[in-house]
Design a protein around this motif. Sequence first.
Motif, PDB file in Angstrom:
ATOM      1  N   MET A  49      47.804 -22.700 -23.621  1.00  0.00           N
ATOM      2  CA  MET A  49      47.313 -24.329 -23.584  1.00  0.00           C
ATOM      3  C   MET A  49      46.967 -24.587 -22.032  1.00  0.00           C
ATOM      4  SD  MET A  49      49.186 -27.547 -25.393  1.00  0.00           S
ATOM      5  CE  MET A  49      48.777 -28.883 -25.091  1.00  0.00           C
ATOM      6  N   VAL A  50      45.852 -25.154 -22.072  1.00  0.00           N
ATOM      7  CA  VAL A  50      45.201 -25.734 -20.744  1.00  0.00           C
ATOM      8  C   VAL A  50      45.717 -27.043 -20.423  1.00  0.00           C
ATOM      9  CG1 VAL A  50      43.030 -26.104 -19.455  1.00  0.00           C
ATOM     10  CG2 VAL A  50      43.263 -24.182 -21.509  1.00  0.00           C
ATOM     11  N   THR A  51      45.991 -27.022 -19.055  1.00  0.00           N
ATOM     12  CA  THR A  51      46.427 -28.315 -18.562  1.00  0.00           C
ATOM     13  C   THR A  51      45.520 -29.127 -18.145  1.00  0.00           C
ATOM     14  OG1 THR A  51      46.498 -27.663 -16.034  1.00  0.00           O
ATOM     15  CG2 THR A  51      48.469 -27.104 -17.419  1.00  0.00           C
ATOM     16  N   LEU A  52      45.696 -30.468 -18.010  1.00  0.00           N
ATOM     17  CA  LEU A  52      44.598 -31.318 -17.954  1.00  0.00           C
ATOM     18  C   LEU A  52      43.787 -31.067 -16.858  1.00  0.00           C
ATOM     19  CD1 LEU A  52      43.298 -34.095 -18.876  1.00  0.00           C
ATOM     20  CD2 LEU A  52      45.121 -35.363 -17.484  1.00  0.00           C
ATOM     21  N   GLY A  53      44.384 -30.512 -15.611  1.00  0.00           N
ATOM     22  CA  GLY A  53      43.686 -30.400 -14.397  1.00  0.00           C
ATOM     23  C   GLY A  53      42.744 -29.154 -14.623  1.00  0.00           C
ATOM     24  N   GLU A  54      43.425 -28.312 -15.445  1.00  0.00           N
ATOM     25  CA  GLU A  54      42.399 -26.962 -15.817  1.00  0.00           C
ATOM     26  C   GLU A  54      41.252 -27.507 -16.584  1.00  0.00           C
ATOM     27  OE1 GLU A  54      45.629 -23.551 -15.586  1.00  0.00           O
ATOM     28  OE2 GLU A  54      45.524 -24.645 -17.403  1.00  0.00           O
ATOM     29  N   PHE A  55      41.572 -28.298 -17.644  1.00  0.00           N
ATOM     30  CA  PHE A  55      40.532 -29.095 -18.419  1.00  0.00           C
ATOM     31  C   PHE A  55      39.455 -29.630 -17.868  1.00  0.00           C
ATOM     32  CE2 PHE A  55      39.238 -32.388 -21.585  1.00  0.00           C
ATOM     33  CZ  PHE A  55      38.502 -31.471 -22.436  1.00  0.00           C
ATOM     34  N   VAL A  56      39.786 -30.353 -16.825  1.00  0.00           N
ATOM     35  CA  VAL A  56      38.856 -31.079 -16.046  1.00  0.00           C
ATOM     36  C   VAL A  56      38.161 -30.347 -15.258  1.00  0.00           C
ATOM     37  CG1 VAL A  56      38.532 -32.873 -14.205  1.00  0.00           C
ATOM     38  CG2 VAL A  56      40.116 -33.221 -15.997  1.00  0.00           C
ATOM     39  N   MET A  57      38.593 -29.227 -14.462  1.00  0.00           N
ATOM     40  CA  MET A  57      38.082 -28.315 -13.607  1.00  0.00           C
ATOM     41  C   MET A  57      36.801 -27.569 -14.609  1.00  0.00           C
ATOM     42  SD  MET A  57      39.773 -25.340 -11.140  1.00  0.00           S
ATOM     43  CE  MET A  57      40.254 -24.362 -12.945  1.00  0.00           C
ATOM     44  N   ILE A  58      37.390 -27.090 -15.852  1.00  0.00           N
ATOM     45  CA  ILE A  58      36.451 -26.272 -16.655  1.00  0.00           C
ATOM     46  C   ILE A  58      35.200 -27.356 -16.737  1.00  0.00           C
ATOM     47  CG2 ILE A  58      35.883 -25.529 -19.043  1.00  0.00           C
ATOM     48  CD1 ILE A  58      38.792 -24.659 -18.814  1.00  0.00           C
ATOM     49  N   LEU A  59      35.270 -28.755 -17.083  1.00  0.00           N
ATOM     50  CA  LEU A  59      33.997 -29.355 -17.280  1.00  0.00           C
ATOM     51  C   LEU A  59      33.530 -29.562 -15.922  1.00  0.00           C
ATOM     52  CD1 LEU A  59      35.811 -32.109 -19.543  1.00  0.00           C
ATOM     53  CD2 LEU A  59      34.431 -30.267 -20.383  1.00  0.00           C
ATOM     54  N   GLU A  60      34.052 -29.723 -14.837  1.00  0.00           N
ATOM     55  CA  GLU A  60      33.289 -29.982 -13.609  1.00  0.00           C
ATOM     56  C   GLU A  60      32.730 -28.725 -13.322  1.00  0.00           C
ATOM     57  OE1 GLU A  60      32.116 -31.571 -10.239  1.00  0.00           O
ATOM     58  OE2 GLU A  60      33.016 -32.786 -11.856  1.00  0.00           O
ATOM     59  N   LEU A  61      33.151 -27.564 -13.404  1.00  0.00           N
ATOM     60  CA  LEU A  61      32.411 -26.231 -13.078  1.00  0.00           C
ATOM     61  C   LEU A  61      31.235 -26.006 -14.169  1.00  0.00           C
ATOM     62  CD1 LEU A  61      35.371 -23.754 -12.474  1.00  0.00           C
ATOM     63  CD2 LEU A  61      33.728 -24.688 -10.605  1.00  0.00           C
ATOM     64  N   ALA A  62      31.120 -26.423 -15.341  1.00  0.00           N
ATOM     65  CA  ALA A  62      30.331 -26.443 -16.360  1.00  0.00           C
ATOM     66  C   ALA A  62      29.249 -27.401 -15.801  1.00  0.00           C
ATOM     67  CB  ALA A  62      30.609 -26.810 -17.544  1.00  0.00           C
ATOM     68  N   ARG A  63      29.649 -28.572 -15.442  1.00  0.00           N
ATOM     69  CA  ARG A  63      28.453 -29.681 -14.715  1.00  0.00           C
ATOM     70  C   ARG A  63      27.809 -29.147 -13.448  1.00  0.00           C
ATOM     71  NH1 ARG A  63      28.068 -33.397 -11.299  1.00  0.00           N
ATOM     72  NH2 ARG A  63      29.950 -33.290 -10.421  1.00  0.00           N
ATOM     73  N   GLU A  64      28.429 -28.253 -12.929  1.00  0.00           N
ATOM     74  CA  GLU A  64      27.880 -27.710 -11.618  1.00  0.00           C
ATOM     75  C   GLU A  64      26.991 -26.757 -11.982  1.00  0.00           C
ATOM     76  OE1 GLU A  64      30.800 -26.615  -8.914  1.00  0.00           O
ATOM     77  OE2 GLU A  64      31.728 -28.597  -8.721  1.00  0.00           O
ATOM     78  N   GLY A  65      26.760 -26.232 -13.213  1.00  0.00           N
ATOM     79  CA  GLY A  65      25.979 -25.226 -13.561  1.00  0.00           C
ATOM     80  C   GLY A  65      26.596 -23.728 -13.761  1.00  0.00           C
ATOM     81  N   LEU A  66      27.830 -23.499 -13.322  1.00  0.00           N
ATOM     82  CA  LEU A  66      28.383 -22.259 -13.543  1.00  0.00           C
ATOM     83  C   LEU A  66      28.179 -21.855 -15.107  1.00  0.00           C
ATOM     84  CD1 LEU A  66      29.617 -22.805 -10.941  1.00  0.00           C
ATOM     85  CD2 LEU A  66      31.435 -21.461 -11.555  1.00  0.00           C
ATOM     86  N   LEU A 110      35.046 -34.553 -22.974  1.00  0.00           N
ATOM     87  CA  LEU A 110      36.135 -35.204 -22.163  1.00  0.00           C
ATOM     88  C   LEU A 110      37.522 -35.536 -23.109  1.00  0.00           C
ATOM     89  CD1 LEU A 110      34.573 -37.637 -19.755  1.00  0.00           C
ATOM     90  CD2 LEU A 110      35.756 -35.501 -19.182  1.00  0.00           C
ATOM     91  N   GLU A 111      37.051 -35.616 -24.576  1.00  0.00           N
ATOM     92  CA  GLU A 111      38.317 -35.719 -25.536  1.00  0.00           C
ATOM     93  C   GLU A 111      39.279 -34.682 -25.378  1.00  0.00           C
ATOM     94  OE1 GLU A 111      38.714 -36.259 -30.369  1.00  0.00           O
ATOM     95  OE2 GLU A 111      36.733 -36.817 -29.326  1.00  0.00           O
ATOM     96  N   ARG A 145      36.536 -16.523 -22.758  1.00  0.00           N
ATOM     97  CA  ARG A 145      35.196 -17.213 -23.051  1.00  0.00           C
ATOM     98  C   ARG A 145      35.286 -17.973 -24.001  1.00  0.00           C
ATOM     99  NH1 ARG A 145      31.096 -13.035 -23.761  1.00  0.00           N
ATOM    100  NH2 ARG A 145      32.907 -11.819 -24.294  1.00  0.00           N
ATOM    101  N   LYS A 146      35.621 -17.474 -25.104  1.00  0.00           N
ATOM    102  CA  LYS A 146      35.513 -18.451 -26.330  1.00  0.00           C
ATOM    103  C   LYS A 146      36.203 -19.883 -26.194  1.00  0.00           C
ATOM    104  CE  LYS A 146      36.592 -15.050 -28.567  1.00  0.00           C
ATOM    105  NZ  LYS A 146      37.189 -13.760 -29.380  1.00  0.00           N
ATOM    106  N   THR A 147      37.606 -19.780 -25.419  1.00  0.00           N
ATOM    107  CA  THR A 147      38.123 -21.037 -25.122  1.00  0.00           C
ATOM    108  C   THR A 147      37.452 -21.791 -24.164  1.00  0.00           C
ATOM    109  OG1 THR A 147      40.286 -19.282 -25.016  1.00  0.00           O
ATOM    110  CG2 THR A 147      40.550 -21.662 -24.156  1.00  0.00           C
ATOM    111  N   VAL A 148      36.888 -21.296 -23.013  1.00  0.00           N
ATOM    112  CA  VAL A 148      36.035 -22.053 -22.260  1.00  0.00           C
ATOM    113  C   VAL A 148      34.930 -22.840 -22.883  1.00  0.00           C
ATOM    114  CG1 VAL A 148      34.646 -21.968 -20.050  1.00  0.00           C
ATOM    115  CG2 VAL A 148      36.719 -20.638 -20.104  1.00  0.00           C
ATOM    116  N   ARG A 149      34.195 -22.012 -23.994  1.00  0.00           N
ATOM    117  CA  ARG A 149      33.102 -22.679 -24.543  1.00  0.00           C
ATOM    118  C   ARG A 149      33.709 -23.640 -25.459  1.00  0.00           C
ATOM    119  NH1 ARG A 149      31.427 -18.176 -27.281  1.00  0.00           N
ATOM    120  NH2 ARG A 149      30.706 -17.441 -25.285  1.00  0.00           N
ATOM    121  N   ARG A 150      34.740 -23.586 -26.193  1.00  0.00           N
ATOM    122  CA  ARG A 150      35.316 -24.694 -26.780  1.00  0.00           C
ATOM    123  C   ARG A 150      35.655 -25.985 -26.075  1.00  0.00           C
ATOM    124  NH1 ARG A 150      40.853 -23.470 -29.592  1.00  0.00           N
ATOM    125  NH2 ARG A 150      41.410 -23.690 -27.281  1.00  0.00           N
ATOM    126  N   TYR A 151      36.233 -25.664 -24.966  1.00  0.00           N
ATOM    127  CA  TYR A 151      36.600 -26.895 -23.924  1.00  0.00           C
ATOM    128  C   TYR A 151      35.366 -27.590 -23.795  1.00  0.00           C
ATOM    129  CZ  TYR A 151      41.487 -25.882 -23.994  1.00  0.00           C
ATOM    130  OH  TYR A 151      42.785 -25.610 -24.436  1.00  0.00           O
TER     131      TYR A 151
END
Length: 93
Positions: free
Chosen positions: A1-18, A42-43, A31-37
């Motif tokens: 399970m991913v913590t809230l901080g990791e969840f926000v970091m995934i979204l931030e890195l995706a927004r930056e274009g990684l 943000l939900e 990768r499938k987990t990252v893709r799902r998040y």
Amino acid sequence: MVTLGEFVMILELAREGLTVSAIARWTGLDRKTVRRYIAQGLEPLRYTPRPPKPTVVGLYEAYQRQRVVVDVGQTGSQGPGYQGAEKGFQYPG
């Protein structure tokens, strides 16, 4: 399970274009987990408890309760669990 901080970091890195693969390497997640998040946005994930599995005892609970009611007050050779009379058996003597 991913913590809230990791969840926000995934979204931030995706927004930056990684890429999804780069985010997965960075966070150590699949990768499938990252893709799902990322697809979820943000939900946060909502986990619900699983329904209880039926137990072996539960399958026979109604029958056992019925037998307890029938057996109450019987003693001796025709005590609890005796079903011989129902089947036509008699004890000798």
